[in-house]
Design an enzyme around this catalytic site. Structure first.
Site, PDB file in Angstrom:
ATOM      1  N   ARG A 188      14.121  91.780  12.186  1.00  0.00           N
ATOM      2  CA  ARG A 188      15.093  90.738  11.791  1.00  0.00           C
ATOM      3  C   ARG A 188      16.213  91.309  10.915  1.00  0.00           C
ATOM      4  NH1 ARG A 188      13.268  88.341  16.039  1.00  0.00           N
ATOM      5  NH2 ARG A 188      11.101  87.680  15.852  1.00  0.00           N
ATOM      6  N   ASN A 230       4.698  92.967   8.638  1.00  0.00           N
ATOM      7  CA  ASN A 230       3.883  93.410   9.773  1.00  0.00           C
ATOM      8  C   ASN A 230       3.669  94.904   9.533  1.00  0.00           C
ATOM      9  OD1 ASN A 230       3.870  90.863  11.049  1.00  0.00           O
ATOM     10  ND2 ASN A 230       5.932  91.263  11.820  1.00  0.00           N
ATOM     11  N   GLU A 311       0.080  85.456  12.874  1.00  0.00           N
ATOM     12  CA  GLU A 311       0.753  86.055  14.028  1.00  0.00           C
ATOM     13  C   GLU A 311       0.078  87.359  14.451  1.00  0.00           C
ATOM     14  OE1 GLU A 311       4.892  86.242  12.691  1.00  0.00           O
ATOM     15  OE2 GLU A 311       5.205  84.214  13.463  1.00  0.00           O
ATOM     16  N   ARG A 344       0.763  86.162   1.286  1.00  0.00           N
ATOM     17  CA  ARG A 344       1.654  85.215   1.955  1.00  0.00           C
ATOM     18  C   ARG A 344       0.905  84.016   2.531  1.00  0.00           C
ATOM     19  NH1 ARG A 344       4.746  87.067   6.349  1.00  0.00           N
ATOM     20  NH2 ARG A 344       6.749  86.267   5.695  1.00  0.00           N
ATOM     21  N   ARG A 356       1.820  72.772  13.536  1.00  0.00           N
ATOM     22  CA  ARG A 356       1.956  74.042  12.810  1.00  0.00           C
ATOM     23  C   ARG A 356       2.434  73.814  11.369  1.00  0.00           C
ATOM     24  NH1 ARG A 356       5.963  78.943  14.749  1.00  0.00           N
ATOM     25  NH2 ARG A 356       6.536  79.629  12.663  1.00  0.00           N
ATOM     26  N   LYS A 380       6.901  80.370   2.056  1.00  0.00           N
ATOM     27  CA  LYS A 380       8.270  80.222   2.564  1.00  0.00           C
ATOM     28  C   LYS A 380       8.849  78.883   2.104  1.00  0.00           C
ATOM     29  CE  LYS A 380       7.989  83.212   6.601  1.00  0.00           C
ATOM     30  NZ  LYS A 380       8.224  83.405   8.040  1.00  0.00           N
ATOM     31  N   ASP A 385       9.525  77.829   9.482  1.00  0.00           N
ATOM     32  CA  ASP A 385       9.899  79.243   9.435  1.00  0.00           C
ATOM     33  C   ASP A 385      11.395  79.443   9.230  1.00  0.00           C
ATOM     34  OD1 ASP A 385       9.931  81.936   9.628  1.00  0.00           O
ATOM     35  OD2 ASP A 385       9.451  82.051  11.750  1.00  0.00           O
ATOM     36  N   GLU A 413      18.112  85.411  10.258  1.00  0.00           N
ATOM     37  CA  GLU A 413      17.397  85.402  11.538  1.00  0.00           C
ATOM     38  C   GLU A 413      17.744  84.172  12.367  1.00  0.00           C
ATOM     39  OE1 GLU A 413      13.141  85.609  11.100  1.00  0.00           O
ATOM     40  OE2 GLU A 413      12.786  85.319  13.241  1.00  0.00           O
ATOM     41  N   HIS A 541      13.866  74.848  15.415  1.00  0.00           N
ATOM     42  CA  HIS A 541      13.220  75.770  16.351  1.00  0.00           C
ATOM     43  C   HIS A 541      13.774  75.654  17.772  1.00  0.00           C
ATOM     44  CE1 HIS A 541      10.006  78.456  17.701  1.00  0.00           C
ATOM     45  NE2 HIS A 541       9.644  78.588  16.442  1.00  0.00           N
ATOM     46  N   TRP A 563       5.409  78.354  19.774  1.00  0.00           N
ATOM     47  CA  TRP A 563       6.524  79.294  19.841  1.00  0.00           C
ATOM     48  C   TRP A 563       7.626  78.774  20.774  1.00  0.00           C
ATOM     49  CZ3 TRP A 563       3.891  84.856  20.238  1.00  0.00           C
ATOM     50  CH2 TRP A 563       3.396  85.199  18.968  1.00  0.00           C
TER      51      TRP A 563
HETATM   52  C1  BDP Z   1       9.263  85.073  11.512  1.00  0.00           C
HETATM   53  C2  BDP Z   1       9.867  86.286  12.128  1.00  0.00           C
HETATM   54  C3  BDP Z   1       8.902  87.411  12.275  1.00  0.00           C
HETATM   55  C4  BDP Z   1       8.182  87.641  10.951  1.00  0.00           C
HETATM   56  C5  BDP Z   1       7.520  86.356  10.511  1.00  0.00           C
HETATM   57  C6  BDP Z   1       6.897  86.482   9.131  1.00  0.00           C
HETATM   58  O1  BDP Z   1      10.384  85.930  13.388  1.00  0.00           O
HETATM   59  O2  BDP Z   1       9.627  88.537  12.677  1.00  0.00           O
HETATM   60  O3  BDP Z   1       7.240  88.645  11.074  1.00  0.00           O
HETATM   61  O4  BDP Z   1       8.449  85.347  10.419  1.00  0.00           O
HETATM   62  O5  BDP Z   1       7.516  86.007   8.196  1.00  0.00           O
HETATM   63  O6  BDP Z   1      10.339  84.349  11.005  1.00  0.00           O
HETATM   64  O7  BDP Z   1       5.822  87.024   8.987  1.00  0.00           O
END
Ligand code: BDP
Length: 720
Positions: A188, A230, A311, A344, A356, A380, A385, A413, A541, A563
């Site tokens: 991102r 990640n 994820e 997180r 979700r 967040k 998201d 993003e 989204h 998704w």
């Molecule tokens: C999403 C993103 C992804 C991130 C995820 C996160 O698309 O790339 O890994 O959040 O925050 O917004 O873990």
């Protein structure tokens, strides 16, 4: 000799060119220190400031001295010399009572006590009978922060003759999160590659690392997570820890601590263990030993940021344990060294057949009170998201026994990535000012995260970085303002969007009011404009698949329902929107009753969140008096018009700023206008297949068919 002169000639010529015509690529950010243009102000400053006195020596004090000398000399248009002690009226004296005998004589102890470890005082006072400007703090980093504040006053042309400022951060850990991979791609990231040149580390220290740390110090950011959430376990191996140490050493004088992301399965991948179960003694011992090892390289290592069971990332739930079990194991490993764990809360599971938006709250709330003292749960701003607009996350206020840390996204993003001008302060402020009602009226999200609501001393705020190797750091010149804003709000979340935009514009471009007024308005409206042409009225989204660029309201049939876009907009022949009230997923029940009542009621819900919480008939009467379908069409169209308005505003300012940045922004605004039209046409044509209603009279017709827009499939979009 002649040869040398020939080299010098272009340089000399450059010095003769008026300031605003200099090539200016944005590299200098908001720290430009060009000569003050207002003649009266300049004269005042020249009278008030004659020399710089920084007693003592240390890497941080050396930075203070250098910043003051360079900054003041640039702003005043004349050399400001260094002196051992004040030799005349007009010394700027900077230091701590420990580093500076002069500061000690001022007996500021009581006032310094109020500003804590990182705060500072800026005072107009007398030293040895001579008027002086003093920057005093308890720590050297505090002095550095005060230094940048004084320079900012000059950059923004404030009066500095009778200063009596004390400033301290409201939040303790003010962090950037870099989603940077070890191969230098940035998840991102839209501003080039990762700044961290792992291959050349630890031997080569790029000047950019220092410029990066300096920029962060100028806005009070004191922590940086170097690696992607990640995570790759490799960063925890010896060769990488040597590189991490080199970065930490470079950042230290700027008060910037280094943190890493911890891959939960590292004990298996690196340690050869059979499990990563957090209750397994061998796993616990592995992490303890790993933490001890890290601290031998980086004695002030900040700690770990962890994305677990989210994820597809490994985590404690793989072993039947919960998030607290995982977080506490890591917390125990870093605790002896004073480290923290940021765990997180961005978790959701496609095996859980629930909205979700509800999942993080459901998983975390029962764990309140079970985390170690050195754990922050990082949440967040909204429950889905980082969408262009989200109501605040219901976890804020719901876990009084746990310090919750805010995670904002600075990188855009879902907000047009690098090409759209979107000033994010209004988005951040909307969340920070939102009232959770956790302890009655006035229990704002800001008070949850600054610790005042529930008396937490451990506090934090993180921003997912938008920084990369692009010369201007952030891709879009105006995206620099979002880095700046994040830092300023992390220091003081009560600052207004207006004030921050004004500061940033003055420092980054010019103090010319003919420029400031229209561009400030343009910035302040830019977020709402973006929401209008992408996801108005609480839609969310709807973006393109995987790369998240551009519109994709038609996205469906993917490996996971949550998704897709259809999961969120729920458009059908009757109406549109996600029913999160009692008749639907009942996500509103996660908020405190006054908020529940507001969001849960079709009459009371603020229109900006309408379709977030309600499935609404196409002919529902909105506040404007129009039916929902027409209102949607007006919002999308109005969004496009507002971008055209931004273009017109900008075009009129040609010549007021340097040509390079002027044309850069102009070109990007043209891209933004094109993208805004694509969003409008795609969304309206697509939703029209459900509403089956005509576009209201007078609105611009889509340029192409729905099919045309659905075929657009950009390749190699950055940041995946
Ligand atoms: C999403 C993103 C992804 C991130 C995820 C996160 O698309 O790339 O890994 O959040 O925050 O917004 O873990």
């Amino acid at each position: 000799m002649r040869k040398r002169l020939a080299y010098l000639l272009p340089l000399l010529l450059l010095l003769l060119v008026p300031d605003c015509l200099h090539a200016e690529d944005g590299y200098r950010l908001w720290l430009r220190y060009d000569k003050v243009q207002d003649a009266a102000r300049l004269q005042n400053y020249q009278q008030a400031i004659k020399e710089v006195v920084v007693e003592g020596s240390s890497p941080t004090l050396a930075l203070v001295q250098q910043e003051l000398r360079n900054g003041l000399s640039g702003l005043l248009g004349q050399q400001v010399p260094l002196a051992q002690r004040p030799t005349q009226a007009g010394a700027v004296v900077a230091g701590t009572p420990a580093s500076s005998a002069l500061i000690k004589t001022l007996a500021l102890d009581d006032r310094l006590k109020q500003v804590g470890k990182e705060g500072y005082l800026l005072l107009s006072t007398n030293l040895s009978g001579k008027p002086a400007t003093v920057i005093a703090a308890n720590t050297e980093v505090g002095v550095l922060y005060g230094t940048f504040h004084l320079l900012r006053l000059l950059q923004t042309q404030q009066d500095i003759r009778s200063l009596a400022i004390s400033s301290a951060p409201r939040i303790q850990h003010r962090m950037l999160n870099h989603w940077d991979n070890l191969d230098r791609t940035v998840e991102r990231g839209y501003a080039g590659f990762s700044l961290w040149d792992w291959h050349k580390l630890p031997d080569y220290i790029d000047q950019r690392y220092l410029d990066y740390a300096r920029a962060n110090a100028s806005i009070g950011i004191n922590g940086t997570v170097l690696t992607n959430v990640n995570a790759n376990a490799l960063v925890l191996t010896k060769p990488y820890l040597e590189k991490v140490k080199a970065l930490a050493d470079a950042f230290r004088p700027y008060g910037l601590k280094v943190y890493l992301t911890a891959r939960f399965s590292a004990p298996i991948e690196l340690g050869g263990l059979k499990t990563a179960d957090p209750l397994d003694p061998q796993v616990q011992a592995w992490w303890k030993q790993k933490a001890d090892e890290i601290y031998t390289y980086v004695p002030d290592f900040g700690g770990f940021l962890v994305k677990a069971n989210s994820e597809g990332q490994p985590g404690p739930q793989n072993y039947g344990r919960n998030h607290a079990d995982g977080a506490n194991m890591l917390a125990d490993a870093v605790a002896p060294h004073g480290g923290i764990v940021m765990w997180r809360a961005f978790v959701y599971d496609d095996k859980v057949p629930d909205d979700r938006a509800k999942q993080a709250y459901n998983e975390f709330k029962p764990l309140d009170g079970t985390f170690r003292d050195n754990v922050l749960v990082q949440v967040k701003n909204g429950a889905i998201d980082f969408q262009p607009r989200e109501p605040f996350h219901p976890m804020f206020g719901a876990m009084p026994k746990t310090p919750l840390m805010m995670e904002f996204q600075i990188t855009q993003e879902y907000l047009g990535q690098a090409t759209n001008l979107v000033y994010l302060a209004p988005l951040y402020k909307e969340v920070l000012n939102a009232d959770t009602y956790a302890k009655g009226k006035g229990s704002t999200v800001g008070k949850v995260i600054d610790g005042t609501l529930d008396s937490h001393t451990l506090t934090g705020i993180a921003g997912v970085s938008n920084i990369g190797t692009d010369r201007n750091w952030t891709g879009h010149q105006f995206a620099q303002s979002n880095w700046y804003t994040f830092g300023r709000l992390a220091w003081d979340h009560t600052l207004s969007s207006e004030k921050i935009a004004d500061e940033w514009l003055r420092m980054t471009f010019t103090n010319n009011s003919a420029f400031l007024a229209p561009v400030q308005t343009l910035m302040l409206n830019s977020h709402e404009n973006y929401v209008n042409y992408t996801t108005p009225l609480g839609l969310h989204h709807l973006m393109g698949w995987s790369h998240h660029y551009g519109p994709g309201p038609w996205i469906k049939d993917k490996p996971r329902a949550d998704w897709t876009a259809v999961y969120y907009h729920q458009a059908d022949e009757k109406g549109i929107g996600f029913d999160r009230t009692k008749t639907g997923s009942n996500a509103v029940a996660q908020y405190f009753p006054p908020v529940q009542k507001e969001f849960g009621s079709l009459k009371k819900v603020p229109e900006k969140y309408l379709l977030w919480f309600h499935h609404v008939p196409w002919d529902y009467k909105t506040n404007s008096g129009r039916i929902l379908w027409d209102e949607l069409a007006y919002r999308y169209s109005g969004g496009v018009d507002s971008v055209r308005q931004m273009q017109q505003t900008w075009d009129k300012l040609e010549g007021m700023v340097d040509a390079e940045r002027f044309f850069h922004v102009k070109t990007f605004l043209a891209i933004q206008e094109k993208e805004a039209r694509r969003w409008r046409d795609s969304a309206l044509l697509y939703f029209q297949t459900f509403s089956k209603r005509p576009l209201p009279q007078g609105l611009e017709k889509p340029a192409h068919t729905l099919d045309y827009y659905m075929q657009i499939d950009p390749k190699f979009v950055p940041g995946i």
